[in-house]
Design a protein around this motif. Sequence first.
Motif, PDB file in Angstrom:
ATOM      1  N   PRO A 110       0.797  -1.235   0.000  1.00  0.00           N
ATOM      2  CA  PRO A 110       0.000   0.000   0.000  1.00  0.00           C
ATOM      3  C   PRO A 110       0.827   1.281   0.000  1.00  0.00           C
ATOM      4  CG  PRO A 110       0.071  -0.923   2.216  1.00  0.00           C
ATOM      5  CD  PRO A 110       0.788  -1.901   1.317  1.00  0.00           C
ATOM      6  N   PHE A 111       2.119   1.229   0.401  1.00  0.00           N
ATOM      7  CA  PHE A 111       2.876   2.467   0.547  1.00  0.00           C
ATOM      8  C   PHE A 111       3.407   2.924  -0.800  1.00  0.00           C
ATOM      9  CE2 PHE A 111       5.001   5.179   3.783  1.00  0.00           C
ATOM     10  CZ  PHE A 111       5.694   6.002   2.909  1.00  0.00           C
ATOM     11  N   SER A 112       2.764   3.938  -1.362  1.00  0.00           N
ATOM     12  CA  SER A 112       3.221   4.601  -2.572  1.00  0.00           C
ATOM     13  C   SER A 112       2.555   5.962  -2.619  1.00  0.00           C
ATOM     14  CB  SER A 112       2.868   3.798  -3.829  1.00  0.00           C
ATOM     15  OG  SER A 112       3.301   4.478  -4.996  1.00  0.00           O
ATOM     16  N   VAL A 152       7.419   1.463  -1.555  1.00  0.00           N
ATOM     17  CA  VAL A 152       7.919   0.164  -1.144  1.00  0.00           C
ATOM     18  C   VAL A 152       7.682  -0.797  -2.293  1.00  0.00           C
ATOM     19  CG1 VAL A 152       7.724  -1.740   0.487  1.00  0.00           C
ATOM     20  CG2 VAL A 152       7.488   0.614   1.301  1.00  0.00           C
ATOM     21  N   GLN A 153       8.752  -1.237  -2.914  1.00  0.00           N
ATOM     22  CA  GLN A 153       8.633  -2.108  -4.082  1.00  0.00           C
ATOM     23  C   GLN A 153       8.078  -3.461  -3.666  1.00  0.00           C
ATOM     24  OE1 GLN A 153      11.541  -1.419  -7.052  1.00  0.00           O
ATOM     25  NE2 GLN A 153      11.872  -3.599  -7.421  1.00  0.00           N
ATOM     26  N   SER A 154       7.210  -4.006  -4.502  1.00  0.00           N
ATOM     27  CA  SER A 154       6.533  -5.240  -4.120  1.00  0.00           C
ATOM     28  C   SER A 154       6.326  -6.140  -5.328  1.00  0.00           C
ATOM     29  CB  SER A 154       5.172  -4.923  -3.496  1.00  0.00           C
ATOM     30  OG  SER A 154       4.299  -4.327  -4.446  1.00  0.00           O
ATOM     31  N   ASP A 155       6.077  -7.412  -5.046  1.00  0.00           N
ATOM     32  CA  ASP A 155       5.662  -8.327  -6.101  1.00  0.00           C
ATOM     33  C   ASP A 155       4.312  -7.882  -6.640  1.00  0.00           C
ATOM     34  OD1 ASP A 155       7.833 -10.144  -5.966  1.00  0.00           O
ATOM     35  OD2 ASP A 155       6.993 -10.963  -4.120  1.00  0.00           O
ATOM     36  N   ARG A 179      12.193   2.993  -1.193  1.00  0.00           N
ATOM     37  CA  ARG A 179      12.796   4.092  -1.945  1.00  0.00           C
ATOM     38  C   ARG A 179      12.094   5.416  -1.669  1.00  0.00           C
ATOM     39  NH1 ARG A 179      14.182   2.952  -7.820  1.00  0.00           N
ATOM     40  NH2 ARG A 179      15.986   4.140  -7.120  1.00  0.00           N
ATOM     41  N   SER A 180      12.873   6.496  -1.781  1.00  0.00           N
ATOM     42  CA  SER A 180      12.335   7.848  -1.612  1.00  0.00           C
ATOM     43  C   SER A 180      12.985   8.795  -2.611  1.00  0.00           C
ATOM     44  CB  SER A 180      12.595   8.370  -0.194  1.00  0.00           C
ATOM     45  OG  SER A 180      11.833   7.679   0.764  1.00  0.00           O
ATOM     46  N   TRP A 181      12.206   9.801  -2.990  1.00  0.00           N
ATOM     47  CA  TRP A 181      12.679  10.859  -3.884  1.00  0.00           C
ATOM     48  C   TRP A 181      12.360  12.202  -3.228  1.00  0.00           C
ATOM     49  CZ3 TRP A 181      10.366   6.394  -5.121  1.00  0.00           C
ATOM     50  CH2 TRP A 181      10.980   5.564  -6.075  1.00  0.00           C
ATOM     51  N   PHE A 182      13.384  13.029  -3.025  1.00  0.00           N
ATOM     52  CA  PHE A 182      13.213  14.344  -2.420  1.00  0.00           C
ATOM     53  C   PHE A 182      13.497  15.377  -3.508  1.00  0.00           C
ATOM     54  CE2 PHE A 182      14.555  11.306   0.733  1.00  0.00           C
ATOM     55  CZ  PHE A 182      13.618  11.471   1.755  1.00  0.00           C
ATOM     56  N   MET A 183      12.493  16.153  -3.868  1.00  0.00           N
ATOM     57  CA  MET A 183      12.549  17.002  -5.050  1.00  0.00           C
ATOM     58  C   MET A 183      12.635  18.465  -4.663  1.00  0.00           C
ATOM     59  SD  MET A 183       9.846  14.591  -7.077  1.00  0.00           S
ATOM     60  CE  MET A 183       9.354  13.790  -5.529  1.00  0.00           C
ATOM     61  N   ASN A 194      10.213  10.164   4.771  1.00  0.00           N
ATOM     62  CA  ASN A 194       9.200   9.123   4.592  1.00  0.00           C
ATOM     63  C   ASN A 194       9.405   8.087   5.693  1.00  0.00           C
ATOM     64  OD1 ASN A 194       7.767   9.905   2.223  1.00  0.00           O
ATOM     65  ND2 ASN A 194       9.491   9.244   0.967  1.00  0.00           N
ATOM     66  N   ALA A 195       8.378   7.887   6.508  1.00  0.00           N
ATOM     67  CA  ALA A 195       8.386   6.832   7.515  1.00  0.00           C
ATOM     68  C   ALA A 195       7.532   5.690   6.986  1.00  0.00           C
ATOM     69  CB  ALA A 195       7.835   7.355   8.838  1.00  0.00           C
ATOM     70  N   PHE A 196       8.099   4.481   6.985  1.00  0.00           N
ATOM     71  CA  PHE A 196       7.452   3.366   6.299  1.00  0.00           C
ATOM     72  C   PHE A 196       6.796   2.350   7.228  1.00  0.00           C
ATOM     73  CE2 PHE A 196      10.756   4.942   3.465  1.00  0.00           C
ATOM     74  CZ  PHE A 196      10.081   5.037   2.260  1.00  0.00           C
TER      75      PHE A 196
END
Length: 854
Positions: free
Chosen positions: A546-548, A562-565, A591-595, A761-763
Amino acid sequence: MEFSRRSALSVAPAATLWALSRSLRAEAAPPRDPAVPSGTPRSSGAAPDALLANTVAVFAGTAASHARPEVAPKLAALQETARARLAAMDGAGQDELFAGVPLGTSDPNLSTSYQYLYEIALATCLPGPADSTAVRRTVLDGLVRLHDGWFGDQAKGYYGNWFHWEIGIPAYATKTLVLLRDELAAYRPDLAATYVASMDGYLRNGKDGDVDLDSRFHTGANLADITTNRILQGALLGDEARITKALADQLTVFSTIDPYHPRHGVTDGFYADGSFVQHSSVAYTGSYGKGLLTRIVQTIKILDGTGYLPDDSLVGVVRGWIADGFAPLIFEGWMMEIVKGRAVSRTGTGYADVTAVVEAVVDLSSYTSGSDREALEGYVKHVRQSAKADLDTTSFVSPVSIARYADILESPAPARDLAPAASHAAFNAMDRTVHRRPGYAFALARSSDRISTYEYMSGENLMPWFQGDGAHYLYLSGADQRQAYGIDYFTAVPPHRLAGVTAPVETRRTVPELYGTLWYDNPERGFTSSSESQNTYVYFPRGTQPFSGGTRLGAYGVAGFVQSDDAAYAAQQAGTLPEDFVAYRAAGATRSWFMFDDEIVVLSAGVTGLGGRAVTTTVDSRIADPASPVVLTGGLHDGSPWRRGGTAPPAWLRYADEGQGTAVGYVFLSGPPPVVALDTVTRSRRLVRLANPDTAVTKQLFTLSYEQGAGQRSTAMAHALVPHASARQLASYAHGPLAVLSNTVRLQAAVHTRLGITAANAFTLGTHQAGRLSIDGPASVMLRRTGGGAYSIAVADPTTTRRTVSVTLHGRPLRRVSADEGVRVRHVPGGTRLDVTTHHAYGRSFTATLTERP
């Protein structure tokens, strides 16, 4: 320039549109008596006649547009096409209406035959010979032959793709009948009713020969296509009830999707954040979305002056789509790859995609006034001026639109993008992010248990596996994007080395290679060409995490993933798929992206190939013309120059395509040494789409990646992308302003000291510390301190599942200046706490402004 009524929600709330839809549906009652043939007219009023006249004007133009010199190339192209179709008719063999298009087993060929008849009919409505009766009757005879031989028999039809029978063929047949309506009345007066009855019969995903709003096939762009056909059919028959019912059904497309209370279970359409979804889970603004836009604007034009719509509220909704949904995804006239689904594998994408959007904006502007018209006209001029490819107006559908486009280019409206040059668009409802600055645009594709990891279908996009696994596209201003992306990018770049993705190093086979067909065929287990199982596990499987998502603070943003199957692999492991079904396992990564302004900081943790596989994490992949002077430079941590083939890891690298005048810098903040490759590759465009020509593409391919061998422990890495960076600028990062606070599977956080931004990002569950921030549970947070002791903070729930998110800012107590609804600010020991109600927010950002107490 802002629209005066920019938000689709504020222009026409969903409840208003549904109320109008119900009213029109009631007006269309009572339902048709089954004893009365479907072609029986119900009205002989003037409104259907006006509707038909409008339709002819849309597709064939008017006397005024025909007289315009700017329209002449379009008219010539239409007439040349018609001549070619007539010649093909003359040369047709047995079981053909047109030479080379055999009929009987191919539904695409049947649809093509109807298309060719439409193109001939269209030419008969253009300036030309005074009497084209013979040609019109030839077309009508062709319609009769197609119906009698290959369409009218319901028992023999409906093979192949449902789309051709419910949408494609009816669209061409109906428009042909409209264009030839006068000749139809004199020569084949019963043909329209015959065709409408057959088209109703083929509406098998509907109910009783009509639209079924509960059908998964009758949603979004598909519903707009079907209902437009039925509106025109009603006008042909003089059946106002049919028109009204079809319009009532189409109005549902205008409603903003509420994912928590979907009407008729439909999740296809536009969302409050500007996202567009089709097929329930595919990010699709750049393909189905533009198709919907085209059809809806045509409907507005077709209904103009007929009285079927009580006001112009629909125009306001579509303005909102353009400003919030399309403009952020178009960079200097190029439609971004992240929203094209399987269409990324087609040869005519990118600049050509935007032609349809521009035509829609041109048409819509004529229904607006004042600042709204100026904004739309200015956007048309902006696209024309900023694109590196000429906009081909012969690709416009309507000659009238070409004439109006020419007028707009001569208008006093200043050229201006609808998307600010410095902006951040968080399309969290479709797992997409667009970050724009003067000079570049960064587009990011993610996936989740809500949004598909990719789309494959019909032999298109044959190797899509990692396109939703953090793939990014960095568009550089002033460049010809055809040299950087488009079909040649997907042809030249191996699928596991798409820019930004973490992927296992393994050999995968395409669907046709696996099964010998364009889909997995197993009817006994529920797998047919358009079954739900096919959609779920083959065409566009969703992820399983669910985390995206992320949060936006003004023009800055952060995204996490969070990459997933995918769903197919998960179902296979659960033992619910047939034994011969092949599913592939994903790699693992958080993974995280800070823009920011000049940098996009990328953090990866827990990176592993899983199952003992090697894994590659690609920092970037770029292509260039084989003759273009590509230069790679870099620096080591001690300040000395980096050289290819050396053993010392670089502190930074710079890729420059001097032929295009573009450059990208890479700053390595932590992690293993990157691997640099620059090769020349030659591959066929047919590798990614079966229908593509077998054209060899030769490109210089630059890849920058982290490589982990099979069986290695999971690792973490951090780097920054710096568009247009100079060597001097890249060397300066040794002294800031970027710092990584945390890079684990629990928490990823970074600081930009010059901007005063801390982002995290806290996962996982629990309390997470990032600088002065304390975050409770999964969340995405950005904090910025500005002058005078003021703070701005943004909070979002990327899982879309939490009721509340709590964040504490440690230090001196802060006073609330302003806050979004749902944000509660209170003092706690040691700081200030924000409790944010994220229930049913679907990843939306909540912001507050705080200040230090005097």
